[in-house]
Scaffold this active site. Sequence first.
Site, short mmCIF file in Angstrom:
data_model
loop_
_atom_site.label_atom_id
_atom_site.label_comp_id
_atom_site.label_asym_id
_atom_site.label_seq_id
_atom_site.Cartn_x
_atom_site.Cartn_y
_atom_site.Cartn_z
N TYR A 166 0.81 -1.23 0.00
CA TYR A 166 0.00 0.00 0.00
C TYR A 166 0.84 1.27 0.00
CZ TYR A 166 -0.17 -0.58 5.25
OH TYR A 166 0.09 -0.75 6.57
N GLU A 167 0.18 2.39 -0.17
CA GLU A 167 0.83 3.71 -0.33
C GLU A 167 1.78 3.72 -1.52
OE1 GLU A 167 -1.37 5.65 2.07
OE2 GLU A 167 0.21 6.59 0.93
#
Lengths: 589, 589
Positions: free
Chosen positions: B441-442
């Site tokens: 993620y990110e």
Amino acid sequence: MYRAPVDEIAFTLKHVTGFAADLDSGRFGDLSEDLVDAIVAEAGRFAAEEIAPLARVGDEQGAVLKDGVVTTPPGWADLYRRWCEGGWNGLAAPEEFGGQALPTLLSVAAFEMWNSGSMAFAIGPTLTVGAIEALDKHATPELQQKYLEKLVSGEWMGTMNLTEPQAGSDLNALKARAEPVGDGTYRIFGQKIFITYGEHDFTDNIVHLVLARLPDAPAGTKGISLFLVPKFFVNDDGSLGARNDAFCASMEHKLGIHASPTCTMIYGDGKFGDTPGAVGWLIGEENRGLACMFTMMNNARLAVGMQGVGIAETAAQKALAYAQDRRQGRAAGFKGEGMSPIVAHPDIKRMLLTMKAQTQMARAITYSCAYAIDRARLGEGDEAKAWQARADILTPMAKAFSTDVGVDVASLGVQVHGGMGYIEETGAAALYRDARIAPIYEGTNGIQAIDLVMRKLPLQGGEAMAAFLNELRADHAALSDASGLGATAERLGQALDDLEETTAYLTKALSEGRVNEALCGATPYLRLFSLVIGVALNTRALAAGDRPDHAVLVRFMAENLLVETATLRQQVIGGADSLDAAADALLSA
Amino acid sequence: MYRAPVDEIAFTLKHVTGFAADLDSGRFGDLSEDLVDAIVAEAGRFAAEEIAPLARVGDEQGAVLKDGVVTTPPGWADLYRRWCEGGWNGLAAPEEFGGQALPTLLSVAAFEMWNSGSMAFAIGPTLTVGAIEALDKHATPELQQKYLEKLVSGEWMGTMNLTEPQAGSDLNALKARAEPVGDGTYRIFGQKIFITYGEHDFTDNIVHLVLARLPDAPAGTKGISLFLVPKFFVNDDGSLGARNDAFCASMEHKLGIHASPTCTMIYGDGKFGDTPGAVGWLIGEENRGLACMFTMMNNARLAVGMQGVGIAETAAQKALAYAQDRRQGRAAGFKGEGMSPIVAHPDIKRMLLTMKAQTQMARAITYSCAYAIDRARLGEGDEAKAWQARADILTPMAKAFSTDVGVDVASLGVQVHGGMGYIEETGAAALYRDARIAPIYEGTNGIQAIDLVMRKLPLQGGEAMAAFLNELRADHAALSDASGLGATAERLGQALDDLEETTAYLTKALSEGRVNEALCGATPYLRLFSLVIGVALNTRALAAGDRPDHAVLVRFMAENLLVETATLRQQVIGGADSLDAAADALLSA
């Protein structure tokens, strides 16, 4: 979801090992190429259509222990029954007891596929195969007569009972005890942990093989004996009698392979029967149990290697399918409408090819190990010894490299799936969880590396290794003439230099008594060696005709993966001093 | 179990970055070394004594969704309350709204420890910090007045709503829509997935930041706007009003971080309120939402990097404690009675030191990134720009390298524990599960690598990179005089050659329009770069006095880990052709 890669498997079987020529020459009797292909195809069908669909329910519901009874997930006992009906349990078992006596190589290929379908399922039969082998080689004719046929058919399953809380990697510390009764039987007392399929509802009876010490046994591993301890006694007519004093006291809550019951087994606690002790029968000689167990364990190590290959294959397929379907962004040079499938992005390509290449490298190593086992069994004299030595050298790599590949490929599989990979429903995460045990059990991968350096390098005074290195040099020489393979020959040559240099370095360190220094390099050495043979063995199939897809994969292996040997060489040769210094300063209690 | 490594953290803070000199010179106002030490110690105490003990119940029970209400695990809401009472939520937040305005560097160090205590806990406040930043930089004074004080105190939490089923890495495909009402508010409609702490029982209100498109917005990412959508409306006196039309429709069943509720959020479905649409307020300008979000995302990437460092530290500690306690076998040279603790075996030493060294390398990179952010904020003109460019270069490595380290170290942690590592009760497996989301993620780690190559190498016409490389050469030169470090200087020199060569290669490929070729090497390049700075940054602390343990760890890094650059260089420079060829042959749908 899983599609058995029967073409790749048959191709590797036949052309990476020397099996194709053997089939032509009749070395394996009347076993024909057509029959081999048919067996692989049928095993693949069963794995994909019967086992794989039950993997998810196995993971989600797991095996359940209640009141000493283990219930496997819905559909699993019936799956096992159908698998046995297909004759798969006795594939490589002796004909005398109803087996098909097919080569280990074929059995190993089939186990790759069972593991791809579900590792938690395949591990049960893996243990039974080990028990069959131990009984076939070491048990009395009476015990063989009583147990082997039903183990071969799969009507009963077998287990291996080694580990105790204080004795895991180190069996010297084993405490379970066996007291001779005087009538040829023994009474067994003790607790065993991590017993795979120690209790379950697949079969009416379970045949436990248990390591224990006799009262007068020498200390250490030279005082360990092996016993057969059935869950239910077997009457002379083959029917089941009373319950023996062995039971499952608890089951582990594990990271993965949830459907495989991992049991704590208690022997001789007085729960069943009137006289104290579980009744056991000696396998092999007294105090020679470890030797019997090692026969099984070597093949079990290869079998665990197949778990790595099987998981890696499934993870690679799953990731590729997702990457072909999922669309995000626009890759450079993408010609279609809208977003590209993510397989068009270079970084995703690198991950998918790494998965595919590593899987095929592990497959080549494990199949070659199985082939060497077959050749050792079929051969005679020096030839048999040479093949046995080859199998001995390959075994730690078949186990350790392949199971590391299983974890790495499963982890890449999660990554390719992005956020979806972290959601359990997708199934990529389950592979990441399942894969993680394989580098640990059947001798941790660190122990495999120690085995390679301490026991395998010095085999036959180093001649076995020298012969292998010569063969690998010949592979390289054959390759130097090949075109269309980019820098493959050059990379393999460099990697072989690295392998020879590190082998010489470790051999010298051992000969000079610098054991610690050699052991500091054991793990990177095992990986270096594995990378070299993972590529070199695959080059042997380059001449086998119309497989440009294989050639291009070999080139990717050489130019993108084999280059790791440059690092590993430095770790082996230049890593020990700083490792020791840092350990002294930072790791003391 | 977890003991906050306050000495290592304070040492890294002060001596790997230039922070110690700044404290002396007053660059950070009246912030003193004593105060820094006290904050680190107190954060460490809270992480170890308050957060860590609740990690296991968080993993085992997880967050539960029932009838739209999310209940966090027992004790967690109270833990959050105590954490806020400690003032930790506002550590780096603006003083105007009740924050302490301390450096990002200190906040990042604290977040390492929160994540070591429990990643599933720390990720909630991580999102709130992002929301505070976005509102502080881009919201109207009215919105700031209404929301910031309570976000800073932690009375309310914030979320980030970007992802939709068809729009993950690629926000071009975003579909959520926002319709202007004419009174300054907007009506938001759409579904958002993977929303961390999208619903929970920690706070009375939740402030959602939501990306959506206006009716007349341009296609792609230039037509995305950012909106504030509170769960409950806020009256002018600060009290809570009616429920807004936003709710959690489902929660993901994830591999790890079970206590962190990952929600599917539905906006404007008519579940609450009379008028269709969730009411939102614009943050920043129309169609400029992505720019606002990117402010947050860059710092969020560093924050995710801290998850990697935090998990790695906990896993390394846990494995070391186990290895000091568990006895198996007798290591060469072991002088004690009976079996050795397994920490005495060279292979276990290698694993433990690799864990420790990788953790410290990631720590050095992330802290240096935070320090660069602080210097950019404090500086002016060209100096500020140079520090901002440094932060921009470091961010993708802080995120990707550290989260890869998190996974690798957690996996080694399982391995060191042997069979016990696979049992959930031990806790090593939970770290392996938790760690696996951070590389995803990110911005996946693949996207971080693309960012490094495509956006960061060309920064300031390549001058930012050149300046960084010069600095690293100076680190190497300073090292060449140092003694007692074995081959550290030599290894760092070789690795710097590899970094310079690959940087030149990629820069040339980009300048000649060979984008695909450059992207094929992006991931190995990011790792190569990270390894070099992971060592070079740590060498900066060698002069900081009496820490022989640090010197010996740096030497281990250089001689055993940095040597990987030899492989990575070949992958970057020699890997693309075979990657393309194999992808064409093997990966097409």
